[in-house]
Design a protein around this motif. Structure first.
Motif, short mmCIF file in Angstrom:
data_model
loop_
_atom_site.label_atom_id
_atom_site.label_comp_id
_atom_site.label_asym_id
_atom_site.label_seq_id
_atom_site.Cartn_x
_atom_site.Cartn_y
_atom_site.Cartn_z
N TYR A 114 -0.63 0.72 13.05
CA TYR A 114 -1.62 0.45 12.02
C TYR A 114 -1.31 -0.86 11.31
O TYR A 114 -0.15 -1.23 11.13
CB TYR A 114 -1.64 1.58 10.98
CG TYR A 114 -2.46 2.80 11.36
CD1 TYR A 114 -2.79 3.06 12.68
CD2 TYR A 114 -2.89 3.68 10.38
CE1 TYR A 114 -3.55 4.18 13.01
CE2 TYR A 114 -3.64 4.81 10.71
CZ TYR A 114 -3.96 5.06 12.02
OH TYR A 114 -4.71 6.16 12.34
N PHE A 115 -2.37 -1.53 10.83
CA PHE A 115 -2.25 -2.81 10.17
C PHE A 115 -2.86 -2.76 8.77
O PHE A 115 -3.96 -2.24 8.59
CB PHE A 115 -2.95 -3.91 10.98
CG PHE A 115 -2.35 -4.15 12.33
CD1 PHE A 115 -1.44 -5.18 12.53
CD2 PHE A 115 -2.66 -3.34 13.42
CE1 PHE A 115 -0.87 -5.41 13.77
CE2 PHE A 115 -2.10 -3.56 14.66
CZ PHE A 115 -1.20 -4.60 14.84
N PHE A 116 -2.15 -3.33 7.80
CA PHE A 116 -2.63 -3.46 6.42
C PHE A 116 -2.78 -4.94 6.10
O PHE A 116 -1.87 -5.72 6.36
CB PHE A 116 -1.67 -2.82 5.43
CG PHE A 116 -1.47 -1.34 5.63
CD1 PHE A 116 -2.18 -0.43 4.88
CD2 PHE A 116 -0.57 -0.87 6.58
CE1 PHE A 116 -2.00 0.93 5.05
CE2 PHE A 116 -0.38 0.49 6.77
CZ PHE A 116 -1.10 1.40 6.01
N LYS A 117 -3.91 -5.34 5.51
CA LYS A 117 -4.16 -6.75 5.21
C LYS A 117 -3.42 -7.15 3.94
O LYS A 117 -3.55 -6.52 2.89
CB LYS A 117 -5.66 -6.97 5.01
CG LYS A 117 -6.10 -8.41 5.24
CD LYS A 117 -6.06 -8.77 6.71
CE LYS A 117 -6.71 -10.11 6.98
NZ LYS A 117 -6.71 -10.45 8.41
N LEU A 118 -2.67 -8.23 4.04
CA LEU A 118 -1.90 -8.76 2.92
C LEU A 118 -2.46 -10.14 2.60
O LEU A 118 -2.17 -11.11 3.30
CB LEU A 118 -0.42 -8.85 3.27
CG LEU A 118 0.54 -9.38 2.21
CD1 LEU A 118 0.52 -8.50 0.97
CD2 LEU A 118 1.95 -9.48 2.77
N GLY A 119 -3.31 -10.23 1.56
CA GLY A 119 -4.03 -11.47 1.31
C GLY A 119 -5.12 -11.65 2.34
O GLY A 119 -5.62 -10.69 2.92
N GLU A 120 -5.48 -12.90 2.60
CA GLU A 120 -6.57 -13.16 3.54
C GLU A 120 -6.08 -13.37 4.97
O GLU A 120 -6.86 -13.24 5.92
CB GLU A 120 -7.37 -14.38 3.08
CG GLU A 120 -8.15 -14.15 1.80
CD GLU A 120 -9.11 -12.97 1.91
OE1 GLU A 120 -9.83 -12.88 2.93
OE2 GLU A 120 -9.10 -12.11 1.01
N ALA A 121 -4.81 -13.73 5.15
CA ALA A 121 -4.38 -14.14 6.48
C ALA A 121 -3.22 -13.32 7.04
O ALA A 121 -2.98 -13.35 8.24
CB ALA A 121 -3.98 -15.62 6.47
N ASN A 122 -2.51 -12.58 6.20
CA ASN A 122 -1.28 -11.92 6.64
C ASN A 122 -1.45 -10.41 6.69
O ASN A 122 -2.32 -9.85 6.03
CB ASN A 122 -0.13 -12.28 5.70
CG ASN A 122 0.02 -13.78 5.54
OD1 ASN A 122 -0.08 -14.53 6.50
ND2 ASN A 122 0.25 -14.22 4.31
N GLN A 123 -0.58 -9.75 7.45
CA GLN A 123 -0.67 -8.31 7.60
C GLN A 123 0.73 -7.68 7.64
O GLN A 123 1.69 -8.30 8.08
CB GLN A 123 -1.40 -7.95 8.91
CG GLN A 123 -2.85 -8.42 8.94
CD GLN A 123 -3.53 -8.04 10.23
OE1 GLN A 123 -4.29 -7.08 10.28
NE2 GLN A 123 -3.26 -8.78 11.29
N ILE A 124 0.80 -6.43 7.15
CA ILE A 124 1.96 -5.58 7.31
C ILE A 124 1.58 -4.50 8.31
O ILE A 124 0.53 -3.87 8.18
CB ILE A 124 2.38 -4.93 5.97
CG1 ILE A 124 2.73 -5.99 4.93
CG2 ILE A 124 3.54 -3.97 6.18
CD1 ILE A 124 3.98 -6.77 5.23
N ALA A 125 2.42 -4.29 9.31
CA ALA A 125 2.10 -3.31 10.35
C ALA A 125 3.18 -2.24 10.42
O ALA A 125 4.34 -2.47 10.05
CB ALA A 125 1.97 -4.01 11.71
#
Length: 222
Positions: free
Chosen positions: A43-54
């Motif tokens: 699963y991926f979570f959006k961090l800001g507009e360009a980054n993600q925590i998976a």
């Protein structure tokens, strides 16, 4: 060619429901996308507009051993991998060529549907990935699941009612921080002319200096 940001930083979890409750409902990250099949989820979570925590969840996963930030240890702790973004497919293969020319073993490119990726390790054996996005999610959470999770159906944004509301917020007059092991950096960088204070920090220090100078019962300046 240029790396433009963190595509995703991947961790391991043995409880994705609790992970969603924390990252989506408490910290407010958007649940962006995911895939799940055969005892495995990513699963991926959006961090800001360009980054993600998976996060990876699978049957063998166990909680990471506790270690406080910066504390020394010889325990082999870590995360799954760090993925960085490039804007074009040309840059993706330019990095592949550059790494291979330097004698670095590269796996890929691999087509993951929403990204193409190459995989390699740094000299510390940190698993790294460079990704080029092939698709933009237009209606999160976008899921490719064999057995969808009920918690995902709640939506991409934070869900209320799962965490207590703040009832005793820290007043701005008490915004303080104790010195850490890098405390001297600010003074050194200012003295050597290789850094400058951020305006918000200057304003906060001025507020606290003025507040400390006032005596109890003093009338606030108009």
């Amino acid at each position: 060619m240029k790396l433009t940001g963190v595509n995703h930083l991947a961790f391991i979890t043995n409880d994705l429901t609790k992970t969603i409750r924390f990252w989506r409902d408490l910290l407010g990250l958007r649940l962006e996308a995911g895939i799940g099949h055969e005892g495995y989820r990513h699963y991926f979570f959006k961090l800001g507009e360009a980054n993600q925590i998976a996060f990876f969840e699978y049957e063998e996963a166990a909680p990471m051993a506790y270690k406080f930030h910066g504390e020394r240890t010889d325990t082999p702790l870590g995360f799954d991998h760090l993925s960085m973004t490039v804007d074009t497919v040309d840059e993706l293969f330019a990095f592949k060529d550059r790494l291979e020319a330097a004698g670095v073993k590269v796996h890929g490119a691999v087509d993951h549907g929403i990204i193409w990726s190459i995989y390699f390790f740094d000299p510390n054996n940190i698993p790294l990935e460079i990704s080029w996005e092939t698709l933009a999610v237009t209606n999160p959470p976008a899921m490719d699941e064999v057995e969808p999770m009920a918690i995902v159906a709640e939506g991409a944004g934070p869900q209320p009612g799962h965490w207590p509301e703040v009832t005793d917020p820290t007043p701005r007059s008490e915004f303080t921080a104790h010195g850490g092991n890098a405390f001297t950096m600010r003074e050194t960088f200012i003295r050597e002319g290789i850094g400058e204070l951020k305006p918000d920090f200057v304003a906060l220090m001025k507020e606290q200096t003025l507040g400390a100078a006032r005596k109890p019962g003093d009338k606030a300046a108009e």
